[in-house]
Design a protein around this motif. Structure first.
Motif, PDB file in Angstrom:
ATOM      1  N   ASP A  97      67.484 -30.018 -42.486  1.00  0.00           N
ATOM      2  CA  ASP A  97      66.159 -30.408 -41.819  1.00  0.00           C
ATOM      3  C   ASP A  97      65.569 -29.032 -41.064  1.00  0.00           C
ATOM      4  O   ASP A  97      66.438 -28.080 -40.807  1.00  0.00           O
ATOM      5  N   ASP A 155      64.206 -28.599 -38.369  1.00  0.00           N
ATOM      6  CA  ASP A 155      64.376 -28.450 -36.811  1.00  0.00           C
ATOM      7  C   ASP A 155      65.627 -28.183 -36.673  1.00  0.00           C
ATOM      8  O   ASP A 155      65.985 -27.931 -35.396  1.00  0.00           O
ATOM      9  N   GLN A 173      68.458 -29.753 -36.254  1.00  0.00           N
ATOM     10  CA  GLN A 173      69.188 -30.594 -35.378  1.00  0.00           C
ATOM     11  C   GLN A 173      70.602 -30.836 -36.043  1.00  0.00           C
ATOM     12  O   GLN A 173      71.522 -31.131 -35.040  1.00  0.00           O
ATOM     13  N   ARG A 230      75.100 -33.259 -33.605  1.00  0.00           N
ATOM     14  CA  ARG A 230      73.745 -33.299 -33.864  1.00  0.00           C
ATOM     15  C   ARG A 230      73.088 -33.038 -32.565  1.00  0.00           C
ATOM     16  O   ARG A 230      73.456 -33.713 -31.629  1.00  0.00           O
ATOM     17  N   ARG A 274      66.028 -31.994 -31.231  1.00  0.00           N
ATOM     18  CA  ARG A 274      64.955 -31.038 -31.860  1.00  0.00           C
ATOM     19  C   ARG A 274      64.756 -29.843 -31.038  1.00  0.00           C
ATOM     20  O   ARG A 274      64.534 -29.897 -29.783  1.00  0.00           O
TER      21      ARG A 274
HETATM   22 MG    MG Z   1      64.966 -34.067 -36.974  1.00  0.00          MG
END
Ligand code: MG
Ligand code: UDP
Length: 313
Positions: free
Chosen positions: A101, A103, A105, A203, A206
């Motif tokens: 992704d 972002d 994360q 994780r 963001r």
């Molecule tokens: Mg995300």
């Protein structure tokens, strides 16, 4: 050493893209230095019809370093399609394909370990998060419920794995043979087979911008997962119909018994019997029709019947 392409789907991600690309470039650079991947390894950002400056940011990054490449959708086609488009493009030349992704994360450092697992023979390396603290209570609970529910319906998902993974060229070529229009990628990947491995990571929240998965999109995604991976709900209709029919037969004996021995209102017996038996028969019929629709659903997906991993001649 093989070429690595990192595929990054991006929808309105201008706020995070520059730093994301910088981080990923650094990781690829380190991997090249360690002789783990080829020098022509690159990053492919798929702009999923963003309305902000995402595409301009990709162009700018490409100007600065040609190893950043881009694909631009004509409109928003959704996260899964962005991933598929990126993989379809990357598989033409890359030996390893990572999807992550925009972002970040998902800890990009896990890519280093993924590449290591690839060199040890894994064709699919799942990124699995070992914490859910960065999620809201709501997202955590609904996600867990979703895994349990799908498991109940016979769909095996890798728990706590989203779309952060490494796949070999071979695995992506096989994935592309799954021709369904509505693809729930993380549900299909475990069907491919091949040697797999898992890499665990933490994780994080963001970095910037907002989640592009509001509740409405998340629910639609979950529903998509259920309906595109299993025809169990249709089977459930058949089972319920059979149960209703059996109940109907029992009700029939009970109603006739009650009628013979007095205590019923006129008309109750016939109504009782017909409601249950006809209701049951209707549901059984629906279930039978549904079973055929389920067959059609599986047929139109044009999934490969089998995948051959190796041939010895
Ligand atoms: Mg995300
Ligand atoms: N994304 C996309 N198209 C969409 C929605 C999201 O390409 O229609 C991308 C988004 O840019 C990000 C990834 O999918 O790279 C995951 O989205 P997000 O981080 O917003 O989801 P969350 O982590 O909140 O579940």
């Amino acid at each position: 050493m093989g070429k690595l392409t990192i595929v990054v789907p991006a929808f309105n991600e201008e706020a995070v893209l520059p730093s994301t690309i910088a981080t990923l470039t650094k990781i690829e650079h380190d991997l090249i230095e360690q002789n783990q991947i080829a020098e022509n390894s690159d990053i492919l950002v798929v702009d999923d019809g963003s309305a902000d400056g995402t595409w301009a940011a990709i162009e700018e990054q490409h100007r600065q370093q040609p190893s950043v490449k881009g694909l631009k959708f004509s409109r928003n086609f959704g996260h899964q399609n962005a991933l598929l488009a990126g993989m379809q493009e990357a598989v033409k030349s890359a030996e390893m394909i990572v999807t992550i992704d925009a972002d970040l994360q998902d800890d990009p450092n896990a890519i280093i370990e993924m590449v290591k697992d690839y060199h040890e023979g894994a064709d699919i390396v799942y990124g699995v998060r070992n914490n859910r603290e960065s999620d809201t209570w709501f997202k955590r609970t609904t996600a867990n419920g979703f895994y349990k529910f799908l498991n109940l319906l016979g769909v095996r998902l890798i728990v706590n794995h989203a779309d952060f993974r490494l796949m070999s060229q071979k695995a992506v070529v096989t994935l592309m043979q799954y021709q369904e229009r509505n693809m729930f990628i993380r549900g299909v990947i475990p069907m491919l087979g091949f040697k797999t491995a898992k890499v665990y990571y933490k994780r994080t929240p963001r970095m910037a911008g907002d989640s592009k998965y509001p509740l409405k999109k998340m629910l639609a995604f979950a529903w998509e997962g259920i309906t595109s991976l299993t025809i169990a709900p249709v089977r459930l209709i058949l089972v319920l119909g059979i149960l209703a029919f059996i109940t109907g037969i029992c009700m029939m004996f009970y109603a006739l018994f009650a009628k013979c021995f007095g205590a019923t209102v006129h008309g109750w017996t016939s109504l009782m019997i017909s409601i249950w038996i006809v209701g049951g028969l209707q549901m059984i019929s629906l279930g039978v029709v549904g079973e055929y629709i389920g067959k059609v659903t599986t047929e139109v997906k044009h999934r490969p019947r089998f995948t051959i991993e190796k041939v010895l001649e």
